[in-house]
Design a protein around this motif. Structure first.
Motif, PDB file in Angstrom:
ATOM      1  N   GLU A  77      40.491 -44.671 -59.696  1.00  0.00           N
ATOM      2  CA  GLU A  77      39.861 -44.719 -61.020  1.00  0.00           C
ATOM      3  C   GLU A  77      40.889 -44.618 -62.150  1.00  0.00           C
ATOM      4  O   GLU A  77      40.676 -45.138 -63.236  1.00  0.00           O
ATOM      5  CB  GLU A  77      38.830 -43.597 -61.162  1.00  0.00           C
ATOM      6  N   ALA A  78      42.012 -43.945 -61.892  1.00  0.00           N
ATOM      7  CA  ALA A  78      43.035 -43.724 -62.918  1.00  0.00           C
ATOM      8  C   ALA A  78      44.125 -44.801 -62.913  1.00  0.00           C
ATOM      9  O   ALA A  78      45.160 -44.625 -63.530  1.00  0.00           O
ATOM     10  CB  ALA A  78      43.659 -42.343 -62.736  1.00  0.00           C
ATOM     11  N   TYR A  95      48.509 -38.986 -63.009  1.00  0.00           N
ATOM     12  CA  TYR A  95      48.839 -37.703 -62.382  1.00  0.00           C
ATOM     13  C   TYR A  95      47.940 -36.560 -62.849  1.00  0.00           C
ATOM     14  O   TYR A  95      47.658 -35.651 -62.069  1.00  0.00           O
ATOM     15  CB  TYR A  95      50.326 -37.373 -62.542  1.00  0.00           C
ATOM     16  N   ASP A  96      47.459 -36.590 -64.079  1.00  0.00           N
ATOM     17  CA  ASP A  96      46.463 -35.597 -64.492  1.00  0.00           C
ATOM     18  C   ASP A  96      45.251 -35.684 -63.571  1.00  0.00           C
ATOM     19  O   ASP A  96      44.701 -34.666 -63.146  1.00  0.00           O
ATOM     20  CB  ASP A  96      46.011 -35.815 -65.938  1.00  0.00           C
ATOM     21  N   ALA A  97      44.836 -36.916 -63.224  1.00  0.00           N
ATOM     22  CA  ALA A  97      43.654 -37.111 -62.379  1.00  0.00           C
ATOM     23  C   ALA A  97      43.921 -36.699 -60.932  1.00  0.00           C
ATOM     24  O   ALA A  97      43.205 -35.853 -60.383  1.00  0.00           O
ATOM     25  CB  ALA A  97      43.198 -38.572 -62.443  1.00  0.00           C
ATOM     26  N   VAL A  98      44.958 -37.280 -60.299  1.00  0.00           N
ATOM     27  CA  VAL A  98      45.139 -37.023 -58.867  1.00  0.00           C
ATOM     28  C   VAL A  98      45.586 -35.597 -58.584  1.00  0.00           C
ATOM     29  O   VAL A  98      45.124 -34.982 -57.614  1.00  0.00           O
ATOM     30  CB  VAL A  98      46.094 -38.037 -58.188  1.00  0.00           C
ATOM     31  N   PRO A 137      51.136 -46.090 -60.935  1.00  0.00           N
ATOM     32  CA  PRO A 137      51.438 -47.197 -61.845  1.00  0.00           C
ATOM     33  C   PRO A 137      52.871 -47.725 -61.757  1.00  0.00           C
ATOM     34  O   PRO A 137      53.137 -48.853 -62.179  1.00  0.00           O
ATOM     35  CB  PRO A 137      51.156 -46.597 -63.230  1.00  0.00           C
ATOM     36  N   ASP A 138      53.811 -46.944 -61.202  1.00  0.00           N
ATOM     37  CA  ASP A 138      55.192 -47.396 -61.068  1.00  0.00           C
ATOM     38  C   ASP A 138      55.528 -47.909 -59.673  1.00  0.00           C
ATOM     39  O   ASP A 138      56.683 -48.216 -59.382  1.00  0.00           O
ATOM     40  CB  ASP A 138      56.146 -46.253 -61.431  1.00  0.00           C
ATOM     41  N   GLY A 139      54.543 -48.006 -58.796  1.00  0.00           N
ATOM     42  CA  GLY A 139      54.781 -48.528 -57.452  1.00  0.00           C
ATOM     43  C   GLY A 139      55.165 -47.489 -56.423  1.00  0.00           C
ATOM     44  O   GLY A 139      55.542 -47.829 -55.303  1.00  0.00           O
TER      45      GLY A 139
END
Length: 140
Positions: A100-101, A25-28, A128-130
């Motif tokens: 990428e993340a 979430y920092d990335a997106v 990452p949690d679907g």
């Protein structure tokens, strides 16, 4: 009351691995100009850093937290959240950094048809949690 009168103040999702979720979430959300504004511990105190072993939640926004990730709510329930982009470049960046993340492709950037309104340009990434995380630019 018309749709224009309804507002969402903030929302969020539960995550299983807060550190993996923070990286994603920092990335997106960074690609959309949002940043972590507050970090809290599992007992609702102020977390000292993103590496705090007691990290319980992170609130993202520009002026105040509008989207939260936390360990307090159920994770893995496969929710859908859409963020609004300002430009096609933001849609492209969101998608690229999402993959990428650690996210998975669920729809490359592009115009959508088949039930979507005209001018709907979007991308979808599975977190990452679907959860299905979307970014949309409504053109026209």
């Amino acid at each position: 009351m018309g749709d224009a009168n309804w507002r969402i103040d903030h929302t969020g999702i539960g995550v299983a691995d807060i550190q993996a979720a923070v990286r994603f979430y920092d990335a997106v959300l960074g690609a959309l100009g949002l940043r972590p504004l507050i970090r809290i511990t599992k007992d609702f105190g102020v977390a000292t850093s993103v590496d705090d072993p007691d990290l319980g939640g992170v609130g993202y926004g520009a002026d105040y937290p509008i989207f939260w990730i936390d360990v307090f709510h159920p994770s893995g329930v496969k929710q859908h959240t859409a963020f609004r982009a300002k430009t096609r470049d933001e849609v492209e960046a969101f998608y690229r950094v999402g993959l990428e993340a650690g996210g998975r492709d669920n729809g490359a950037p592009g115009p959508r048809a088949g039930g979507y309104p005209p001018g709907y340009f979007a991308a979808f990434v599975i977190d990452p949690d679907g959860n299905n995380i979307e970014v949309v630019l409504r053109e026209g």
